[in-house]
Motif scaffolding. Structure first.
Motif, PDB file in Angstrom:
ATOM      1  N   GLU A   1       0.834  -1.198   0.000  1.00 47.29           N
ATOM      2  CA  GLU A   1       0.000   0.000   0.000  1.00 47.29           C
ATOM      3  C   GLU A   1       0.875   1.256   0.000  1.00 47.29           C
ATOM      4  O   GLU A   1       0.634   2.221  -0.743  1.00 47.29           O
ATOM      5  CB  GLU A   1      -0.912   0.003   1.232  1.00 47.29           C
TER       6      GLU A   1
ATOM      7  N   ARG B   1       2.357   1.647  -3.383  1.00 46.34           N
ATOM      8  CA  ARG B   1       1.362   2.221  -4.301  1.00 46.34           C
ATOM      9  C   ARG B   1       1.229   3.708  -4.052  1.00 46.34           C
ATOM     10  O   ARG B   1       1.209   4.519  -4.981  1.00 46.34           O
ATOM     11  CB  ARG B   1       0.014   1.512  -4.126  1.00 46.34           C
ATOM     12  N   LYS B   2       1.148   4.087  -2.768  1.00 50.08           N
ATOM     13  CA  LYS B   2       1.063   5.498  -2.418  1.00 50.08           C
ATOM     14  C   LYS B   2       2.308   6.236  -2.896  1.00 50.08           C
ATOM     15  O   LYS B   2       2.239   7.363  -3.403  1.00 50.08           O
ATOM     16  CB  LYS B   2       0.904   5.678  -0.910  1.00 50.08           C
TER      17      LYS B   2
ATOM     18  N   THR C   1       2.048   6.596  -6.572  1.00 49.33           N
ATOM     19  CA  THR C   1       1.062   7.642  -6.860  1.00 49.33           C
ATOM     20  C   THR C   1       1.668   9.003  -6.557  1.00 49.33           C
ATOM     21  O   THR C   1       1.565   9.963  -7.352  1.00 49.33           O
ATOM     22  CB  THR C   1      -0.197   7.429  -6.006  1.00 49.33           C
ATOM     23  N   THR C   2       2.327   9.103  -5.401  1.00 49.08           N
ATOM     24  CA  THR C   2       2.947  10.356  -5.012  1.00 49.08           C
ATOM     25  C   THR C   2       4.060  10.709  -5.982  1.00 49.08           C
ATOM     26  O   THR C   2       4.215  11.871  -6.382  1.00 49.08           O
ATOM     27  CB  THR C   2       3.486  10.248  -3.576  1.00 49.08           C
TER      28      THR C   2
END
Length: 153
Positions: free
Chosen positions: A13, A16-17, A20-21
């Motif tokens: 997670e 993924r963050k 994304t960031t």
């Protein structure tokens, strides 16, 4: 095992963050780069417009100075023409005054000459009449003498 699984999920997670960031970060960097390029272009246009405005301001100042010079020259020419016209007007007035004086003198001279002529004419008429009278008297006397001599001889 359960803990590991949860940690793995959390790590995934978080990855993924992070992705994304990172993607957002890349997008933001691209937006910032575009904005910086836009700002740079705007600054270049601003500098160009500033130079253009400075050039136009100098041209305007030169045009204003030229217009002032032309106005001053026109004013000087008008003043010069006005002075010349006034001078000519004074000369013409002086000439007119002299001409009127001369005309009056000529009229007086003409009147005097006419009076002298009339007087002389009258004098000549009187003398002619006297001469004719004398002539008639002499002719009568000659006639008388002729008839007297004719009677005597």
């Amino acid at each position: 095992q359960e803990e590991k699984k949860q940690l793995t999920l959390k790590v995934e997670e978080l990855e993924r963050k992070l992705e994304t960031t990172s993607a957002q970060n890349i997008e933001f960097l691209q937006v910032i780069a575009k904005r910086e390029e836009s700002i740079h272009q705007c600054q270049l246009r601003l500098e160009e417009k500033t130079r253009e405005c400075s050039s136009l301001a100098r041209q305007l100042e030169m045009a204003i100075e030229d217009a002032k010079r032309q106005v001053e020259q026109t004013r000087e020419r008008a003043t010069s023409r006005e002075r010349a016209a006034q001078s000519k007007m004074l000369d013409l007035e002086t000439q007119l005054s002299r001409s009127k004086t001369e005309l009056n003198q000529l009229r007086r001279s003409k009147d005097d000459a006419e009076r002298r002529y009339e007087s002389r004419l009258q004098d000549l008429k009187d003398r002619l009449e006297q001469s004719e009278s004398t002539n008639r008297s002499m002719q009568n006397y000659v006639q008388f003498l002729k008839s007297s001599y004719a009677n005597v001889f």
